[in-house]
Structure formats: C-alpha cells, structure tokens
Design an enzyme around this catalytic site. Structure first.
Site, mmCIF file in Angstrom:
data_model
loop_
_atom_site.group_PDB
_atom_site.id
_atom_site.type_symbol
_atom_site.label_atom_id
_atom_site.label_comp_id
_atom_site.label_asym_id
_atom_site.label_seq_id
_atom_site.Cartn_x
_atom_site.Cartn_y
_atom_site.Cartn_z
ATOM 1 N N PRO A 69 0.827 -1.205 0.000
ATOM 2 C CA PRO A 69 0.000 0.000 0.000
ATOM 3 C C PRO A 69 0.858 1.251 0.000
ATOM 4 O O PRO A 69 0.891 1.975 0.984
ATOM 5 C CB PRO A 69 -0.816 -0.133 1.280
ATOM 6 C CG PRO A 69 0.049 -0.931 2.203
ATOM 7 C CD PRO A 69 0.847 -1.862 1.317
ATOM 8 N N CYS A 70 1.553 1.500 -1.073
ATOM 9 C CA CYS A 70 2.463 2.643 -1.083
ATOM 10 C C CYS A 70 1.708 3.965 -1.045
ATOM 11 O O CYS A 70 2.314 5.007 -0.836
ATOM 12 C CB CYS A 70 3.407 2.563 -2.274
ATOM 13 S SG CYS A 70 2.737 1.756 -3.707
#
Length: 118
Positions: A69-70
């Site tokens: 989940p950048c």
DNA sequence: CGGGTGACTTTAC
DNA sequence: CGTAAAGCCACCC
C-alpha cells in the site's frame, strides 16, 4: 526471502541492498487501514534515517506490487509527493479518502493518521 | 572514481 | 507559500 526480484518490470534493477528493501517492504505492508507513515520514519526504522530518498526509490521500484500500500506513505508534511507515480495523479488521494483519511488542502492530517512501526 | 538523478528533509531567505 | 542549497545514499552510465 526474495533475492533479485524484479521490483520493476519496466526497469529491472539489480538490488544490492536487499536488507534495506526487505525492511521497507515489511514496514509498508504493516501500515494499518486508514493510516499513513512517512519516508523519514520508514528510513529510520529500516536503519537509514538519513536517507529518506532511498525509501522513495525502493517504493518506486516496487510500485507494481499490489500487496504494498504505497499510497499510505507520505512525506514529512503529509503531502502526497508520489502521486504522480500512480496510474493517475488523483488515484493516491482517492485511495486514502476511501479509507477515511481526511485531507487538509493537499495534505493529510498527520496528527490523526500518522502511524509508526514498532 | 566522478557525474547525474531522485516518491526526502531541514534550514534559510 | 515559493525557490535554493546542502546533506543524504544507492543506482546507473
């Protein structure tokens, strides 16, 4: 675990500092739903507090990995500096807002949503 | 080894 | 809020 993984399909780079990469991976995946953290914190936790740039570099190389989940990683001011690296410039913000994160202008309220790895 | 680049940070103006 | 510069470390040529 992974060695010489193709972190970037377009630009397969040779990962020499696997340890740093591994830590960044681990930390980013631990960010809870609706929370964010910063490059500096990740860098510090990964053992390179003076090189927050490396975190961005690592994320860029692993951007195609959906398990990361950048979009929950922001800079020190809570700004989405990496939004242009997503499919669309607005995707990053939409993902966060979809998780209940409220924006103040173009920034995230770090007082409420900042998460620190332990 | 040197030069360029970068999803950062901090200080300064 | 804006730009500039220095510090930072790893990758690439």
């Amino acid at each position: 675990m992974n060695n010489k993984v193709e972190y970037s399909k377009k630009n397969p780079i040779s990962i020499k500092n696997e340890d740093f990469f591994n830590k960044v991976y681990q930390i980013v995946r631990q960010i809870p739903y609706g929370k964010v953290t910063t490059y500096g914190i990740i860098a510090e936790t990964a053992g390179m507090k003076s090189s927050a740039r490396m975190v961005g570099w690592a994320l860029n190389a692993a951007a195609y990995d959906k398990t990361m989940p950048c979009h929950r990683v922001v800079n020190r001011n809570g700004e989405l500096t990496g939004k242009m690296y997503f499919a669309t410039p607005t995707l990053m913000r939409e993902l966060l807002e979809n998780e209940g994160v409220v924006f103040i202008g173009d920034r995230v309220d770090l007082k409420k949503y900042l998460w620190k790895p332990r």
